[in-house]
Design an enzyme around this catalytic site. Structure first.
Site, PDB file in Angstrom:
ATOM      1  N   LYS A   1     -10.113   1.647  17.766  1.00 38.46           N
ATOM      2  CA  LYS A   1      -8.992   2.198  18.543  1.00 38.46           C
ATOM      3  C   LYS A   1      -9.197   1.932  20.035  1.00 38.46           C
ATOM      4  O   LYS A   1      -8.239   1.609  20.752  1.00 38.46           O
ATOM      5  CB  LYS A   1      -8.857   3.702  18.261  1.00 38.46           C
ATOM      6  CG  LYS A   1      -8.390   3.978  16.828  1.00 38.46           C
ATOM      7  CD  LYS A   1      -8.564   5.429  16.447  1.00 38.46           C
ATOM      8  CE  LYS A   1      -8.060   5.715  15.036  1.00 38.46           C
ATOM      9  NZ  LYS A   1      -8.427   7.034  14.529  1.00 38.46           N
TER      10      LYS A   1
ATOM     11  N   GLY B   1       0.837  -1.203   0.000  1.00 39.00           N
ATOM     12  CA  GLY B   1       0.000   0.000   0.000  1.00 39.00           C
ATOM     13  C   GLY B   1       0.863   1.240   0.000  1.00 39.00           C
ATOM     14  O   GLY B   1       1.817   1.349   0.778  1.00 39.00           O
TER      15      GLY B   1
END
Ligand code: NDP
Ligand code: HSE
Length: 434
Positions: free
Chosen positions: A206, A14
């Site tokens: 998260k 990526g």
């Protein structure tokens, strides 16, 4: 001479917003990285979906065949694709082959972190993921390493920049949620599909990572109670302002001890009112900040840029240096620490506080009817404010801490009272002693 040593060979999976910055910084300062690592660091291949979109990279580095890149002669795999697949399969492939991994992928870690740790443990490879929570802010390494000798009781923070930008703008302009979301999109803060941010999925992933590290317990995204900001109205913001508070989307991870001394943990993401003088209330725009409360260290606050190419690349490069150093000196990074395995509480069983704003009929007995609903659910009231407006009155109640299920039921029953014209705003309150 360091330059003459065998290079650490990096496969980059990526090369978008973050990956591009990682490549740029590595290219700009190769000697510095080599000196810090003790060997040159060399990107030997970059996997992308559309190579023609990357004229900035040498053609011979580019490939669409990520699996072959991982299987090739590389020491370290840096994953910056995002999402679950193919990232999960590629990282498992790397780790099983003993290749260390750096990733910024919160969605993957929040769901499959344990599987990745297990693969790393089995082969002795490292896995580092500082950029996955709060971008540039050094937060996970302090939790994993610096605070490993302490006992963390709470982690509470603003971990999503997009929603913080929207809520900050609503607070300062008085504009509606939809107007502000549109503006956030035009300014490039909100993505074309803002669902992961505004519905709290990003922050919940998260929170799962933070709770797992803080409490040495496996917590996944599905364990995290999640409410986004799409239901937050200009009325909620005004109600908060009237009480000298601000609305923030918070990720809150708590260690909870019951009356018998049994410990459990809770992890939740929802909008909450916090006092304007609370340090998190001053965190504006797309910034992130996280408060950590530990038994011996006391209160710590981490603040900075939680997103963006260069800030996130800083955290990725820090991890790359750590892994590369380990490779040079045959060392190992921290492993999974899930020894506590504390039970995870449901939201209903989590202690919270509510702010409730009601429009009620201004006649005798209404306040006592509302108060008796709290009493019936064993919820103690901290603040009551009433202001008459002709035949109606505005009534604000802030509770003490109670189980969320009891607070929710109280509000449902209050809403059914004949004297209650409208429940204007219901929001949790954080940041004060009860
Ligand atoms: P981008 O969407 O900008 O880039 C993704 C990259 O992955 C692109 O280069 C794309 O190729 C490539 N890619 C997509 N699918 C594949 C595939 N199947 N095989 C190989 N390559 C593929 O993402 P970001 O850089 O924004 O994010 C990367 C990671 O960092 C994510 O996990 C994200 O959550 C995390 N993160 C991002 C932050 C940010 O501010 N952007 C902040 C913190 C973390 P192509 O270029 O050809 O399209
Ligand atoms: N979309 C995320 C945010 C990016 O707005 O904070 C960082 O994870």
């Amino acid at each position: 001479m360091i330059e003459d040593r065998e290079p650490i060979r990096v496969a980059l999976l990526g090369c978008g917003t973050v990956g591009t910055e990682v490549v740029r910084l590595l290219r700009d300062r190769p000697e510095e990285f080599a000196a810090r690592v003790g060997a040159p660091v060399r990107v030997t291949g970059v996997a992308v979906r559309r190579p023609h979109k990357h004229p900035e990279l040498p053609e011979e580095l580019l490939t669409t065949d990520s699996a072959s890149l991982v299987d090739g002669d590389v020491d370290l795999v840096v994953e910056l694709i995002g999402g679950i697949e193919p990232a999960r399969s590629l990282l498992l492939r790397a780790l099983r082959a003993g290749k260390s991994v750096v990733t910024a992928n919160k969605a993957l870690l929040a769901e499959y972190g344990s599987e990745l740790y297990a693969a790393a443990d089995a082969s002795g490879a490292d896995i580092y993921f500082e950029a996955s929570v709060a971008g540039a802010i050094p937060l996970l390494r302090p939790l994993r390493e610096s605070l490993a000798g302490d006992r963390i009781n709470r982690v509470m923070g603003i971990v999503n920049g997009t929603t913080n930008y929207i809520l900050s703008a609503m607070d300062s302009t008085g504009a509606s949620y939809s107007e502000t979301l549109e503006e956030a999109g035009q300014l490039g803060y909100a993505e074309a599909d803002p669902t992961a941010d505004v519905d709290g999925f990003d922050a919940a992933a998260k929170a799962a990572i933070l709770a797992s590290l803080a409490f040495h317990t496996r917590v996944t995204a599905t364990d995290v109670h999640r409410e986004g900001i799409s239901g937050t109205s200009a009325g909620d913001i005004t109600a908060a302002q009237a009480l000298d508070r601000r609305v923030k989307l918070l990720a809150i991870c708590d260690r909870v001890t019951d009356e018998e001394g049994n410990e459990s943990v809770s992890a939740r993401v929802h909008p909450a009112m916090i006092p304007r003088d609370h340090p998190l209330a001053g965190v504006g725009g797309a910034f992130n900040a996280v408060f950590v409360e530990a038994e011996s260290a006391g209160q710590l606050m981490f603040y900075g840029q939680g997103a963006g190419g260069a800030p996130t690349a800083s955290a990725v490069l820090g991890d790359m240096v750590a892994v590369a150093r380990n490779l040079v000196v045959s060392g190992k990074g921290p492993r999974e620490s899930a020894h506590a395995q504390l039970p995870v509480r449901s939201m209903g069983q989590t202690p919270t506080r509510y702010h409730i704003s009601l429009d009620v009929a201004d006649k005798p007995g209404v306040l006592s009817q509302v108060a008796s609903m709290f009493n019936e659910h064993d919820v103690s009231i901290s603040v009551v404010r009433q202001q008459g407006r002709g035949a109606e009155a505005s009534l604000v109640v802030v509770t003490h801490t109670a189980l969320d299920a009891a607070l929710k039921s109280t509000v449902e029953e209050i809403a059914r009272l004949d004297a209650v014209r409208e429940v204007v705003s219901v929001m949790r309150v954080e940041g004060e002693l009860s």
